[in-house]
Design an enzyme around this catalytic site. Sequence first.
Site, short mmCIF file in Angstrom:
data_model
loop_
_atom_site.label_atom_id
_atom_site.label_comp_id
_atom_site.label_asym_id
_atom_site.label_seq_id
_atom_site.Cartn_x
_atom_site.Cartn_y
_atom_site.Cartn_z
N ILE A 156 31.49 -46.57 34.03
CA ILE A 156 31.44 -47.19 35.36
C ILE A 156 32.85 -47.50 35.85
O ILE A 156 33.04 -47.82 37.02
CB ILE A 156 30.58 -48.46 35.36
CG1 ILE A 156 31.06 -49.47 34.33
CG2 ILE A 156 29.11 -48.10 35.12
CD1 ILE A 156 30.33 -50.80 34.38
N LEU B 130 24.61 -46.60 32.91
CA LEU B 130 23.64 -46.18 31.91
C LEU B 130 22.22 -46.61 32.23
O LEU B 130 21.26 -45.97 31.80
CB LEU B 130 24.03 -46.72 30.53
CG LEU B 130 25.20 -46.02 29.85
CD1 LEU B 130 25.63 -46.81 28.62
CD2 LEU B 130 24.84 -44.60 29.46
N SER C 91 30.45 -53.89 24.79
CA SER C 91 31.06 -53.69 23.47
C SER C 91 31.24 -54.99 22.69
O SER C 91 31.68 -54.96 21.54
CB SER C 91 32.42 -53.01 23.63
OG SER C 91 33.30 -53.81 24.40
N SER D 73 26.90 -50.15 15.15
CA SER D 73 27.85 -51.17 14.71
C SER D 73 27.43 -51.79 13.39
O SER D 73 26.23 -51.90 13.09
CB SER D 73 27.95 -52.28 15.76
OG SER D 73 28.76 -53.35 15.30
N TYR E 78 24.33 -58.66 20.48
CA TYR E 78 24.95 -57.33 20.42
C TYR E 78 24.45 -56.57 19.21
O TYR E 78 24.09 -55.38 19.30
CB TYR E 78 26.47 -57.50 20.37
CG TYR E 78 27.23 -56.22 20.10
CD1 TYR E 78 27.41 -55.26 21.10
CD2 TYR E 78 27.80 -55.97 18.84
CE1 TYR E 78 28.11 -54.09 20.85
CE2 TYR E 78 28.50 -54.82 18.59
CZ TYR E 78 28.65 -53.88 19.60
OH TYR E 78 29.35 -52.72 19.35
N LYS F 65 22.14 -52.95 18.71
CA LYS F 65 22.47 -51.79 17.88
C LYS F 65 21.32 -51.46 16.91
O LYS F 65 21.14 -50.30 16.53
CB LYS F 65 23.78 -52.03 17.13
CG LYS F 65 24.99 -52.19 18.06
CD LYS F 65 25.19 -50.96 18.93
CE LYS F 65 26.45 -51.07 19.77
NZ LYS F 65 26.69 -49.85 20.59
#
Length: 264
Positions: A32, A48, A71, A107, A135, A139
């Site tokens: 983006i 996405l 991230s 991750s 996060y 994953k």
Amino acid sequence: MRILMTGAAGKVGTLLRPRLAREGRTLRLSDIQPIEPGPGEEWVTADLADPDAVAEAMKGVDAVLHLGGQSREHPWADILRANIEGTQVLMEAAYREGVEHLVLMGSHHAAGYHTRPADGADLPDYAFPRPDTFYGVSKVVMEALGSLYHDRFGMNVTVIRLGTCNEGPVDTRGLATWISADDLTRLVEAGLTADGYHVVWGVSDSPRRWWSLEEAKAIGYVSHDSSEPFAAALIAEQGEPDLNEPLHHRAGGIFTLNELGGKW
């Protein structure tokens, strides 16, 4: 061959782009945040979570390297949209386009509460998910989506439980968790041609490593680098790591601490 790289503007994408360049290969970069494509590269802007934009980015693609999404730790709504919904949108677009090979950048935070095995063995491949953050949960879902699309649709998917990727380890924890950009490129290349479904640890083969590389080696990964040349300087500055402390004892390190400050 055309490879779609999502999250191309990020740190890992920036490290991998020049290393993945090959004669006869086109990298279609997506993010983006606009970046200027170089030789052998194409650019497309795609959120996405936007199915139409991702479907357009997927056209004519032979393989996918998925780096995109949030991230770091963020509020649940942000993680849900970017990392969970975004990965499902990407997988569905790849399936509909007939893409057969995908590498998904997972991750170690998907297994962050795992600790060093008491017998000194490596933490196994496919260690059961024990996420340390929202996060990390995202994953875990990424691994599950990869498994689903492999089993249901026959797509070849490799998920990399990435350690820490920088030009060199920045602290003594990194002596165990670091993967060089060159080694990560080797692991990605192996994943782009691996048949089946795989979850592999993304780490260089350093003496202080405690995450297994057996599954990564099984798909053709050969590590050429080690964190050990950085060890003396880091230990002189920060001291020998205490392997009983969560920072070094748990896969997720500081992210297994309450508010990153105290033990739960």
